[in-house]
Design an enzyme around this catalytic site. Sequence first.
Site, PDB file in Angstrom:
ATOM      1  N   THR A 216      46.701  41.189  54.698  1.00 14.82           N
ATOM      2  CA  THR A 216      47.877  42.007  54.454  1.00 14.82           C
ATOM      3  C   THR A 216      48.953  41.267  53.676  1.00 14.82           C
ATOM      4  OG1 THR A 216      47.440  43.287  56.457  1.00 14.82           O
ATOM      5  CG2 THR A 216      49.658  43.419  55.578  1.00 14.82           C
TER       6      THR A 216
ATOM      7  N   SER B  88      40.719  40.953  56.343  1.00 15.42           N
ATOM      8  CA  SER B  88      40.160  40.094  57.390  1.00 15.42           C
ATOM      9  C   SER B  88      38.937  40.662  58.106  1.00 15.42           C
ATOM     10  CB  SER B  88      41.241  39.689  58.401  1.00 15.42           C
ATOM     11  OG  SER B  88      41.832  40.798  58.995  1.00 15.42           O
TER      12      SER B  88
ATOM     13  N   THR C 101      45.236  39.231  59.527  1.00 16.93           N
ATOM     14  CA  THR C 101      45.516  38.993  60.945  1.00 16.93           C
ATOM     15  C   THR C 101      44.385  39.405  61.896  1.00 16.93           C
ATOM     16  OG1 THR C 101      46.662  41.120  61.126  1.00 16.93           O
ATOM     17  CG2 THR C 101      48.003  39.189  60.595  1.00 16.93           C
ATOM     18  N   ASP C 102      43.532  40.350  61.494  1.00 18.24           N
ATOM     19  CA  ASP C 102      42.529  40.859  62.433  1.00 18.24           C
ATOM     20  C   ASP C 102      41.582  39.768  62.932  1.00 18.24           C
ATOM     21  OD1 ASP C 102      43.584  43.389  62.285  1.00 18.24           O
ATOM     22  OD2 ASP C 102      42.031  44.203  60.974  1.00 18.24           O
TER      23      ASP C 102
END
Length: 322
Positions: A12, A54, A87-88
């Site tokens: 992101t 991610s 971030t995932d």
Amino acid sequence: MKKVLVINTGGTIAMSVDEAEGVKPLDEEAVTKILPHLHQLAEVKMMNYVNLPSPHMTPAVMNQLRQLIEQETATHEYDGVVVTHGTDTLEETAYFLDLTLSLTLPVVVTGAMRSSNELGADGPVNLISAVRTAIDPASSGKGVLVVFNDEIHAARHVTKTHTSNVATFQSPQYGPIGTISKKHVHYHHAPLDREHYSIAHANANIPLCKAVAGMDPRWLQFLLDDAIDGVVIEALGLGNLPPAIVPVLAQLIEKGTPIVMVSRCFNGQVQDVYDYEGGGKKLKQLGVIFSNGLNGQKARLKLMVTLQTTNDFKQLQEMFEH
């Protein structure tokens, strides 16, 4: 000035919102635009390594990233390394690097919950905070760090806890090991020790299964039919499982397949306490390997890494107690 290597892997922080309010990797220079602010802090070399959302990240790419970091730090003098990441799966890449990098210089992983052109985008300040952390002498020797929302977390303990909040990264039970203010990087505690494993690859086939009430053993039949290298199970509570699936696990262990058990609770660790069918005590006697507080996704990576050292159940149990 101190020298920092920034490696961009996507996510992101490198994305923008289009007119249809879809978040996509539209701007290849999204992270590079922050460079003028970073140059006020350090001499920064920025590498756009990959541009992956991610969920597209794999252990193989994580391993290639490890190799890149090792090559760059062996041939150039840096005071720290920063990796930007979606971030995932950020916690997985950070933990993988923590297990497999033998560096003492700081390696910091960061990202963003809001895309680069959104109001209140958190990517720029997270990246600035990550660089500040990477060049701080106190960051050395603490393992791979995750910097987000003015907090510093140890890769072993941090996890994503919210789908959209900028304060998503937390370390259940332990909390952050430091904070970042406008003028200083502050550490208030640090990991007591570090693990390091030398690896050649990251391609082991290790499924992750979650225990639920009333599990049907047929759900796990694929574990016996497919060629797997190990399995991680997120068990109930203190480390207990529905009795119906225990025969499947017994067959796997008889075949020499290591089974690592964690709890689906995000606090605490599994223990061999309950002495009933499917209880932790009987599972330990069966040969199930108990993990020391890792979540499922991290235990999977650790098993992937440690199997390149040994496939002996007793030795694996000792490694997972660490």
